[in-house]
Design an enzyme around this catalytic site. Structure first.
Site, PDB file in Angstrom:
ATOM      1  N   ALA A  18       0.807  -1.218   0.000  1.00  7.88           N
ATOM      2  CA  ALA A  18       0.000   0.000   0.000  1.00  7.88           C
ATOM      3  C   ALA A  18       0.840   1.268   0.000  1.00  7.88           C
ATOM      4  CB  ALA A  18      -0.915   0.004   1.229  1.00  7.88           C
ATOM      5  N   LYS A  19       2.095   1.154   0.407  1.00  5.34           N
ATOM      6  CA  LYS A  19       3.027   2.286   0.451  1.00  5.34           C
ATOM      7  C   LYS A  19       2.423   3.499   1.156  1.00  5.34           C
ATOM      8  CE  LYS A  19       5.545   0.704  -3.616  1.00  5.34           C
ATOM      9  NZ  LYS A  19       4.711  -0.460  -3.972  1.00  5.34           N
ATOM     10  N   ARG A  20       1.914   3.260   2.340  1.00  4.66           N
ATOM     11  CA  ARG A  20       1.315   4.314   3.135  1.00  4.66           C
ATOM     12  C   ARG A  20       2.395   5.060   3.924  1.00  4.66           C
ATOM     13  NH1 ARG A  20      -2.506   2.969   0.042  1.00  4.66           N
ATOM     14  NH2 ARG A  20      -4.616   2.613   0.791  1.00  4.66           N
TER      15      ARG A  20
END
Length: 271
Positions: free
Chosen positions: A92-94
């Protein structure tokens, strides 16, 4: 899943393969489009055929959330279908200010029960540590990625000649431990994987870029493997789109088996 359980799976399967699930409706086989949930049917078949060889699955969240509410329902079904003894990664690369990161973590760790989530470190410690507060869960921190644009920032050097990615590695070591912190390290960077390993000798690496992006599995093992393997090597397109026909799932199995066979030899050589 803890570190010991993950390593046990690697040993059991003689594999450190992560299968990336990037299900594009425009690319999946046409015959699946008549299914009630084509994306789930596609992912389900891929998982069924590759689970013997994979120790991790990495759904790319963008491919699901682009479909709106139904996509989130599909993602939940995919996550629940993955066998319990296989490591799961929410790609998700949050990464945002603390209270927002805490809610992102709750979404992926509590609501969807993923084992890990990919996190961007650009906003610093208070954007990452909320993810590390969840017992038994992992942060996979972007460090040295395989895309062309990574050169824009990650290799910029400070006044002492230290590239930015090394500063990220060093600083983040105080946030977590090898029991809950992994790093994304791209396969296309070759010998730079060895430089990363010098800074973080014990952490696991999630390594994209093998297969369609041209990274060498042998080089990844040479520079990146440690005493507990320390690698999850991801292949997405090279496996899930090995065929666009009725045989798509069996073709995926064939490609996964090829990678696992190579991984078996590398494990025997390096461990």
């Amino acid at each position: 899943m803890n570190r010991a359980e993950l390593f046990a799976q690697i040993q059991k399967k003689s594999s450190f393969l992560c299968v990336g699930l990037d299900p594009d409706l425009a690319k999946i086989p046409a015959h699946l489009h008549s299914e009630p949930d084509p994306i789930f049917s596609f992912c389900k078949a891929i998982i069924e055929e590759t689970a013997d060889y994979a120790v991790a699955y990495k759904p790319n969240i963008a491919f699901f959330e682009a479909m709106g509410p139904k996509g989130w329902e599909t993602l939940q079904k995919v996550q629940e279908f993955i066998p319990n003894d296989i490591f799961t990664i929410a790609d998700a690369k949050r990464g945002d200010i603390g209270n927002t990161s805490k809610l992102y973590a709750k979404a992926f760790f509590e609501q969807m029960a993923f084992d890990s989530v990919t996190v961007a470190p650009y906003m610093g410690e208070d954007s990452v540590t909320p993810f590390l507060e969840f017992e038994g869960k992992w942060v996979i921190l972007l460090a040295l990625t395989s895309n062309a644009g990574s050169l824009d920032f990650q290799l910029i050097k400070d006044e002492n000649g230290k590239p930015l990615y090394q500063s990220v590695l060093e600083k983040s070591q105080g946030w977590g431990s090898p029991e809950n912190l992994m790093y994304v390290v791209g396969a296309t960077r070759g010998e730079l994987i060895g430089e990363v390993r010098k800074v973080v000798p014990d952490n696991f690496f999630l390594v994209p870029g093998v297969g369609a992006q041209g990274g060498s599995l042998a080089e990844v093992a040479k520079y990146g493997m440690n005493s507990s393997c320390g690698l999850l090597v991801n292949s997405s397109r090279g496996i899930i789109y090995a065929s666009g026909g009725l045989d798509f799932a069996s073709a995926a199995r064939t490609e996964a088996a090829k990678l696992q066979a190579e991984m078996r030899v590398l494990l025997e050589t390096h461990l």
